[in-house]
Design a protein around this motif. Structure first.
Motif, PDB file in Angstrom:
ATOM      1  N   LYS A 147      76.979 -65.025  73.500  1.00  0.00           N
ATOM      2  CA  LYS A 147      78.239 -64.354  73.841  1.00  0.00           C
ATOM      3  C   LYS A 147      77.965 -63.199  74.796  1.00  0.00           C
ATOM      4  O   LYS A 147      77.038 -62.421  74.610  1.00  0.00           O
ATOM      5  N   GLN A 148      78.751 -63.097  75.836  1.00  0.00           N
ATOM      6  CA  GLN A 148      78.631 -62.019  76.810  1.00  0.00           C
ATOM      7  C   GLN A 148      79.513 -60.854  76.385  1.00  0.00           C
ATOM      8  O   GLN A 148      80.706 -61.028  76.129  1.00  0.00           O
ATOM      9  N   LEU A 149      78.925 -59.662  76.306  1.00  0.00           N
ATOM     10  CA  LEU A 149      79.649 -58.434  75.961  1.00  0.00           C
ATOM     11  C   LEU A 149      79.247 -57.345  76.951  1.00  0.00           C
ATOM     12  O   LEU A 149      78.414 -57.575  77.829  1.00  0.00           O
ATOM     13  N   TYR A 150      79.820 -56.170  76.796  1.00  0.00           N
ATOM     14  CA  TYR A 150      79.472 -55.017  77.622  1.00  0.00           C
ATOM     15  C   TYR A 150      79.144 -53.829  76.737  1.00  0.00           C
ATOM     16  O   TYR A 150      79.688 -53.690  75.653  1.00  0.00           O
ATOM     17  N   VAL A 151      78.250 -52.973  77.229  1.00  0.00           N
ATOM     18  CA  VAL A 151      77.925 -51.714  76.564  1.00  0.00           C
ATOM     19  C   VAL A 151      78.408 -50.600  77.475  1.00  0.00           C
ATOM     20  O   VAL A 151      78.131 -50.595  78.670  1.00  0.00           O
ATOM     21  N   ASP A 152      79.139 -49.656  76.908  1.00  0.00           N
ATOM     22  CA  ASP A 152      79.681 -48.529  77.657  1.00  0.00           C
ATOM     23  C   ASP A 152      78.798 -47.310  77.436  1.00  0.00           C
ATOM     24  O   ASP A 152      78.648 -46.842  76.311  1.00  0.00           O
ATOM     25  N   PHE A 153      78.196 -46.811  78.514  1.00  0.00           N
ATOM     26  CA  PHE A 153      77.346 -45.618  78.448  1.00  0.00           C
ATOM     27  C   PHE A 153      78.059 -44.383  78.957  1.00  0.00           C
ATOM     28  O   PHE A 153      77.433 -43.410  79.320  1.00  0.00           O
ATOM     29  N   GLY A 154      79.363 -44.407  79.034  1.00  0.00           N
ATOM     30  CA  GLY A 154      80.130 -43.282  79.568  1.00  0.00           C
ATOM     31  C   GLY A 154      80.418 -43.485  81.038  1.00  0.00           C
ATOM     32  O   GLY A 154      81.457 -44.007  81.408  1.00  0.00           O
ATOM     33  N   LYS A 155      79.468 -43.129  81.906  1.00  0.00           N
ATOM     34  CA  LYS A 155      79.650 -43.310  83.344  1.00  0.00           C
ATOM     35  C   LYS A 155      79.255 -44.704  83.805  1.00  0.00           C
ATOM     36  O   LYS A 155      79.557 -45.096  84.921  1.00  0.00           O
TER      37      LYS A 155
END
Length: 67
Positions: free
Chosen positions: A39-47
């Motif tokens: 499964k493809q997901l995203y990680v949010d690091f702020g910027k």
């Protein structure tokens, strides 16, 4: 984050560079619905937002155990 609606589906507990793979690896908890291998997901690091793929552990097969 889910790529479609940007909703949070889990959180990262740890991560570091992998010398064997030559890229970064991380371990985290993801909702059961989104925990399918590949499964493809995203990680949010702020910027910054980074695409990730749900993978089965271990990331690198061990070579020290023989049957």
């Amino acid at each position: 984050m889910d790529p479609m609606d940007k909703a949070a589906v889990g959180f990262i507990t740890s991560g570091c560079p992998s010398p064997c793979l030559g890229k970064n690896v991380a371990v985290g908890y993801v909702d059961k619905v989104d925990a399918k291998i590949g499964k493809q997901l995203y990680v949010d690091f702020g910027k910054k937002t980074l695409g990730i793929t749900v993978s089965k552990m271990p990331f690198v097969p061990s070579k020290y155990y023989t049957k």
